[in-house]
Design an enzyme around this catalytic site. Structure first.
Site, PDB file in Angstrom:
ATOM      1  N   ARG A  86      -0.257   4.381  -0.322  1.00 20.15           N
ATOM      2  CA  ARG A  86      -1.072   5.587  -0.133  1.00 20.15           C
ATOM      3  C   ARG A  86      -0.626   6.404   1.065  1.00 20.15           C
ATOM      4  O   ARG A  86      -0.017   5.883   1.986  1.00 20.15           O
ATOM      5  CB  ARG A  86      -2.545   5.197   0.083  1.00 20.15           C
ATOM      6  CG  ARG A  86      -3.207   4.676  -1.144  1.00 20.15           C
ATOM      7  CD  ARG A  86      -4.604   4.195  -0.847  1.00 20.15           C
ATOM      8  NE  ARG A  86      -4.616   2.963  -0.075  1.00 20.15           N
ATOM      9  CZ  ARG A  86      -5.720   2.326   0.274  1.00 20.15           C
ATOM     10  NH1 ARG A  86      -6.901   2.821  -0.036  1.00 20.15           N
ATOM     11  NH2 ARG A  86      -5.664   1.194   0.947  1.00 20.15           N
TER      12      ARG A  86
ATOM     13  N   ASP B  75       0.850  -1.179   0.000  1.00 19.21           N
ATOM     14  CA  ASP B  75       0.000   0.000   0.000  1.00 19.21           C
ATOM     15  C   ASP B  75       0.892   1.237   0.000  1.00 19.21           C
ATOM     16  O   ASP B  75       1.648   1.453   0.950  1.00 19.21           O
ATOM     17  CB  ASP B  75      -0.886  -0.036   1.267  1.00 19.21           C
ATOM     18  CG  ASP B  75      -2.054   0.922   1.177  1.00 19.21           C
ATOM     19  OD1 ASP B  75      -1.959   1.893   0.417  1.00 19.21           O
ATOM     20  OD2 ASP B  75      -3.051   0.706   1.882  1.00 19.21           O
TER      21      ASP B  75
HETATM   22  N1  LIG Z   1      -2.510  -2.210  -6.329  1.00 15.74           N
HETATM   23  C1  LIG Z   1      -3.762  -2.666  -6.293  1.00 15.74           C
HETATM   24  N2  LIG Z   1      -4.746  -1.810  -5.962  1.00 15.74           N
HETATM   25  C2  LIG Z   1      -5.996  -2.293  -5.904  1.00 15.74           C
HETATM   26  C3  LIG Z   1      -6.316  -3.629  -6.206  1.00 15.74           C
HETATM   27  N3  LIG Z   1      -7.656  -3.775  -6.070  1.00 15.74           N
HETATM   28  C4  LIG Z   1      -8.151  -2.573  -5.692  1.00 15.74           C
HETATM   29  N4  LIG Z   1      -7.155  -1.670  -5.599  1.00 15.74           N
HETATM   30  C5  LIG Z   1      -7.190  -0.284  -5.145  1.00 15.74           C
HETATM   31  O1  LIG Z   1      -7.369  -0.311  -3.753  1.00 15.74           O
HETATM   32  C6  LIG Z   1      -7.975   0.890  -3.322  1.00 15.74           C
HETATM   33  C7  LIG Z   1      -9.143   0.545  -2.407  1.00 15.74           C
HETATM   34  O2  LIG Z   1      -9.220   1.524  -1.527  1.00 15.74           O
HETATM   35  P1  LIG Z   1     -10.270   1.739  -0.354  1.00 15.74           P
HETATM   36  O3  LIG Z   1     -11.667   1.720  -0.918  1.00 15.74           O
HETATM   37  O4  LIG Z   1      -9.823   2.939   0.383  1.00 15.74           O
HETATM   38  O5  LIG Z   1     -10.210   0.447   0.529  1.00 15.74           O
HETATM   39  P2  LIG Z   1      -9.386  -0.141   1.706  1.00 15.74           P
HETATM   40  O6  LIG Z   1      -8.011   0.326   1.896  1.00 15.74           O
HETATM   41  O7  LIG Z   1      -9.563  -1.600   1.460  1.00 15.74           O
HETATM   42  O8  LIG Z   1     -10.164   0.245   3.023  1.00 15.74           O
HETATM   43  P3  LIG Z   1     -11.693   0.232   3.385  1.00 15.74           P
HETATM   44  O9  LIG Z   1     -12.468   0.019   2.135  1.00 15.74           O
HETATM   45  O10 LIG Z   1     -11.908   1.578   3.995  1.00 15.74           O
HETATM   46  O11 LIG Z   1     -11.926  -0.858   4.376  1.00 15.74           O
HETATM   47  C8  LIG Z   1      -8.367   1.653  -4.564  1.00 15.74           C
HETATM   48  O12 LIG Z   1      -7.407   2.664  -4.812  1.00 15.74           O
HETATM   49  C9  LIG Z   1      -8.299   0.581  -5.655  1.00 15.74           C
HETATM   50  O13 LIG Z   1      -7.968   1.110  -6.924  1.00 15.74           O
HETATM   51  C10 LIG Z   1      -5.248  -4.494  -6.553  1.00 15.74           C
HETATM   52  O14 LIG Z   1      -5.413  -5.677  -6.780  1.00 15.74           O
HETATM   53  N5  LIG Z   1      -3.991  -3.967  -6.584  1.00 15.74           N
END
Ligand SMILES: Nc1nc2c(ncn2[C@@H]2O[C@H](COP(=O)(O)OP(=O)(O)OP(=O)(O)O)[C@@H](O)[C@H]2O)c(=O)[nH]1
Ligand SMILES: [Zn+2]
Length: 362
Positions: free
Chosen positions: A296, A294
């Site tokens: 971010r 992650d």
């Molecule tokens: N690098 C990567 N990013 C992903 C993948 N699947 C989803 N994402 C990204 O993951 C992020 C999801 O973010 P959030 O909705 O904040 O979710 P989270 O960190 O799981 O936290 P909550 O939903 O708040 O529980 C988005 O930026 C998506 O584009 C993946 O397989 N690889």
């Protein structure tokens, strides 16, 4: 009076240069020419090799682990560039797409000893330009004159390294009324960073009391989930459920942070999806590309909330890192509100990996 760009502005130029395949010069105790592996052309590689010296390909320790390259420098490795290196050779190290077809990419000669701050800054610069984290680096005595003759961007290494670590200030640019399906009392706020990076948004529902914890969602952009209805993740249903709850309660703030793909950008996320098609999970795919799980920075969300006058939240999330980051950034998390929606047969394994490896709460 000076019209000369400051280090933040120079970094924005350097990112654009690297994305175009143009080298940049980093000037510290010594001076080094830096090129992004992803945008390397055969002409520029030939020109680099013609300069002599000992160019290296800097990669992250994450990528080195997959390649079985020796890591002598903690978080990065420096692979010596063979004299007959081709762009395809550089690509095959930077990009894991063909790792399974060509598993024996080494053995590699890795540099040991000496300064690595240029390499570290080069990798951070490539990441912040949303490119693969791999960069060619060549120590070049007299590099400042060389850069001036070739009209290359030259960055002071120490200033660049500290600016890359610093979070850019976000300015409110404009906000306007936005009647929405979930609430007619919607308002969209735009925030712009000073570093030329992506803008971020806040969607305010109703008129939340600034003195009370506000129902908040910290949402990271997901083009595939939010817009296309992808079943690979749960982002789209989470986005809509959060807005619906804010509509029902009459108040809330949804922060839409443009940190696509957990901060690696959509192109790299699609590279990660392609690795997932080969059988790797979401965390392994990021690591094979050379990224952390992650990338971010949730402090952006805290900055926006403070700028809007909020100091306490009821946070809609299953991610404990978001709760910790909010608290560490001075925002009181009065309550964590779980947000479990959108599970389907395509994302069950993805959600299980996030629970197992990234600490997500079920
Ligand atoms: N690098 C990567 N990013 C992903 C993948 N699947 C989803 N994402 C990204 O993951 C992020 C999801 O973010 P959030 O909705 O904040 O979710 P989270 O960190 O799981 O936290 P909550 O939903 O708040 O529980 C988005 O930026 C998506 O584009 C993946 O397989 N690889
Ligand atoms: Zn998603």
């Amino acid at each position: 009076m000076s019209f000369a760009p400051d280090i933040t502005e120079q970094l924005a130029r350097a990112r654009a240069d690297l994305r175009m395949g143009v080298p940049v010069m980093l000037h510290g105790e010594s001076t080094a020419l830096v090129m992004a592996a992803e945008t390397l052309t055969s002409q520029r590689l030939a020109d680099l090799l013609a300069l002599g010296g000992e160019p290296v390909l800097a990669i992250t320790a994450r990528r080195a682990e997959t390649l079985k390259a020796r890591v002598y420098d903690g978080d990065l490795a420096r692979i010596a560039l063979p004299k007959d290196a081709t762009p395809a050779w550089v690509q095959s190290i930077a990009n894991p797409a063909d790792d399974l077809r060509a598993p024996m990419k080494g053995p590699f000669a890795c540099a040991r000893g000496g300064a690595t701050d240029v390499h570290r800054a080069a990798l951070q610069l490539a990441k912040s330009a949303r490119l693969l984290p791999a960069a060619l680096v060549l120590d070049l005595p007299g590099g400042v004159d060389f850069a001036a003759q070739n009209h290359l961007t030259t960055l002071d290494l120490n200033a660049a390294a500290s600016a890359l670590e610093t979070r850019s200030h976000l300015h409110p640019v404009v906000n306007a009324r936005l009647p929405m399906e979930v609430s007619e009392a919607g308002r969209l706020h735009i925030f712009r960073p000073e570093d030329g990076g992506e803008e971020h948004y806040a969607i305010e529902i109703g008129s939340p009391d600034r003195a009370k914890p506000v129902l908040t969602r910290l949402h990271s952009a997901c083009f595939t989930g939010d817009l296309l209805g992808s079943l690979k993740c749960d982002c789209g249903p989470q986005l809509r459920a959060a807005l619906a709850q804010m509509g029902e309660e009459g108040h809330g703030v949804l922060l839409y942070l443009n940190q696509e793909g957990r901060g690696i950008g959509l192109t790299n996320k699609m590279r990660a999806y392609s690795l997932q098609d080969q059988g790797f999970d979401t965390v392994e795919a990021n690591h094979r590309l050379g990224f952390e799980d992650d990338e971010r920075d949730f402090r952006l969300g805290a900055d926006i909330l403070k700028s809007m006058g909020f100091s306490a939240v009821r946070l809609l999330t299953n991610n404990p890192r978001k709760v910790e980051m909010m608290k560490a950034s001075g925002i009181d998390v009065a309550e964590r509100v779980p947000l479990r929606v959108g599970e389907n047969r395509h994302n069950t394994a993805y959600l299980a990996t996030k629970a197992k490896k990234s600490g997500h709460l079920l």
